[in-house]
Design an enzyme around this catalytic site. Structure first.
Site, PDB file in Angstrom:
ATOM      1  N   GLY A  20       0.968  -1.096   0.047  1.00 57.52           N
ATOM      2  CA  GLY A  20       0.040   0.042  -0.074  1.00 57.52           C
ATOM      3  C   GLY A  20       0.720   1.221  -0.080  1.00 57.52           C
ATOM      4  N   ARG A  21       0.074   2.436   0.225  1.00 60.33           N
ATOM      5  CA  ARG A  21       0.806   3.675   0.036  1.00 60.33           C
ATOM      6  C   ARG A  21       0.787   4.276   1.599  1.00 60.33           C
ATOM      7  NH1 ARG A  21       2.454   5.299  -4.894  1.00 60.33           N
ATOM      8  NH2 ARG A  21       3.341   7.169  -3.685  1.00 60.33           N
ATOM      9  N   GLY A  25       4.708   7.767  -0.146  1.00 60.67           N
ATOM     10  CA  GLY A  25       5.695   6.618  -0.046  1.00 60.67           C
ATOM     11  C   GLY A  25       5.005   5.406  -0.318  1.00 60.67           C
ATOM     12  N   LYS A  42       9.268   1.146   4.252  1.00 63.40           N
ATOM     13  CA  LYS A  42       8.684   2.312   3.646  1.00 63.40           C
ATOM     14  C   LYS A  42       9.710   2.850   2.510  1.00 63.40           C
ATOM     15  CE  LYS A  42       6.450   6.607   4.249  1.00 63.40           C
ATOM     16  NZ  LYS A  42       5.838   7.524   5.255  1.00 63.40           N
ATOM     17  N   ASP A 140      -0.240  14.751  11.344  1.00 64.00           N
ATOM     18  CA  ASP A 140      -0.756  14.165  10.388  1.00 64.00           C
ATOM     19  C   ASP A 140      -1.592  13.266  10.984  1.00 64.00           C
ATOM     20  OD1 ASP A 140      -2.044  13.829   7.727  1.00 64.00           O
ATOM     21  OD2 ASP A 140      -0.149  12.638   7.095  1.00 64.00           O
TER      22      ASP A 140
END
Length: 294
Positions: A20-21, A25, A42, A140
């Protein structure tokens, strides 16, 4: 070319497959040949500008993420094992978690019960208080960065983390950040703070129990305008969590409840629901200068 033909990164980590993302990244499942265990890696991808790839920016971002997460040690924070540069790319080696994100879980279930949401919040807040006690701001927090493993709640993606009070930290909110989970003062260009992380934490709990973000909508610009100019809609499914959410989502950061206050409220809700939790404690680390606690 298939990943099976790749030379191991650093002669140690064999990439298996992308999973996945994570912000800008790509996350890979990989195998640590030395310790004989699977890990997550990552791959930091540079952002592209008019004059080409921003390799220096990618390097700074990788170092900031790895160093921010590596100074933390808490079950609710993803563990970082290694950082390496190879082939002009940066790679962060982390613990591998078999988990769904909070975003994926709510997409499956519609919304979460009050006691589930309170338990998730209480566990996550332990990691957030630990990070703030060590001087690290996440910047975030959103449902896509909160991992649920079954017995752990883990905060991931410290890609734009910063040290509290660092004058070099950018006040710009990256494009990949969802505006519905960014504190109003940060959308107005003010410096990030522990209180801003707490707003994002509260917005994520709002999403969990209500089944939608505090400012719903698919138009990012419209959501941004609402987030800057008005309070979130009052929660309707939160029950006893409403007091916590409204305290965390106050627009003025100086009026927001503290992490300690939120922890006490969440533990009281869990006890009322018959869920046993340890009493909330202050982080073991000494609070940094200019303490944010009230």
């Amino acid at each position: 070319m298939g990943t099976g033909k790749r030379r191991p990164l650093g002669d140690r980590y064999q990439l298996i497959s992308p999973t996945g993302r994570d912000g800008p990244g790509i996350i890979w499942r990989a195998h640590d040949l030395r310790l004989r265990r699977d890990v997550a890696i990552k791959e930091i991808q540079p952002l592209f500008r008019a004059d080409g790839a921003d390799l220096d920016g990618a390097r700074r971002r990788a170092m900031r993420e790895a160093r921010s997460a590596a100074r933390l040690s808490h079950p609710a924070v993803v563990a970082v094992h290694d950082l390496l540069e190879e082939g002009g790319r940066l790679w962060i080696v982390m613990e591998l978690l078999e988990a769904l994100t909070l975003k994926e879980t709510v997409a499956h279930l519609g919304h979460l019960p009050v006691h589930w949401t309170a338990w998730i919040g209480f566990q996550l807040l332990g990691g957030l208080r630990h990070a703030h006690g060590a001087g690290v701001l996440h910047r975030d927090i959103n449902p896509g960065n909160i991992l649920l493993t079954g017995d752990r709640v883990v905060l991931a993606d410290f890609g734009i983390a910063a040290l509290n009070g660092d004058p070099s930290a950018s006040t710009t909110v990256p494009l990949h950040c969802a505006p519905a989970y960014v504190a109003p003062e940060r959308l107005r260009g003010l410096t990030a703070s522990p209180a801003a992380d707490l707003w994002s934490f509260g917005a994520s709990l709002y999403f969990a129990v209500e089944g939608r973000p505090p400012y719903p909508g698919s138009d990012s610009l419209a959501v941004l305008g609402e987030a800057v100019n008005r309070d979130p809609d009052p929660p309707v499914k939160a029950g006893p969590l409403r007091r916590v959410l409204e305290g965390l989502l106050r627009r003025d950061p100086s009026d927001r409840i503290t992490a300690d206050h939120a922890a006490r409220l969440l533990s009281a809700i869990l006890r009322m629901e018959g869920v046993a939790v340890d009493p909330p404690r202050l982080p073991a680390a000494r609070l940094p200068p200019d303490s944010f606690a009230r």
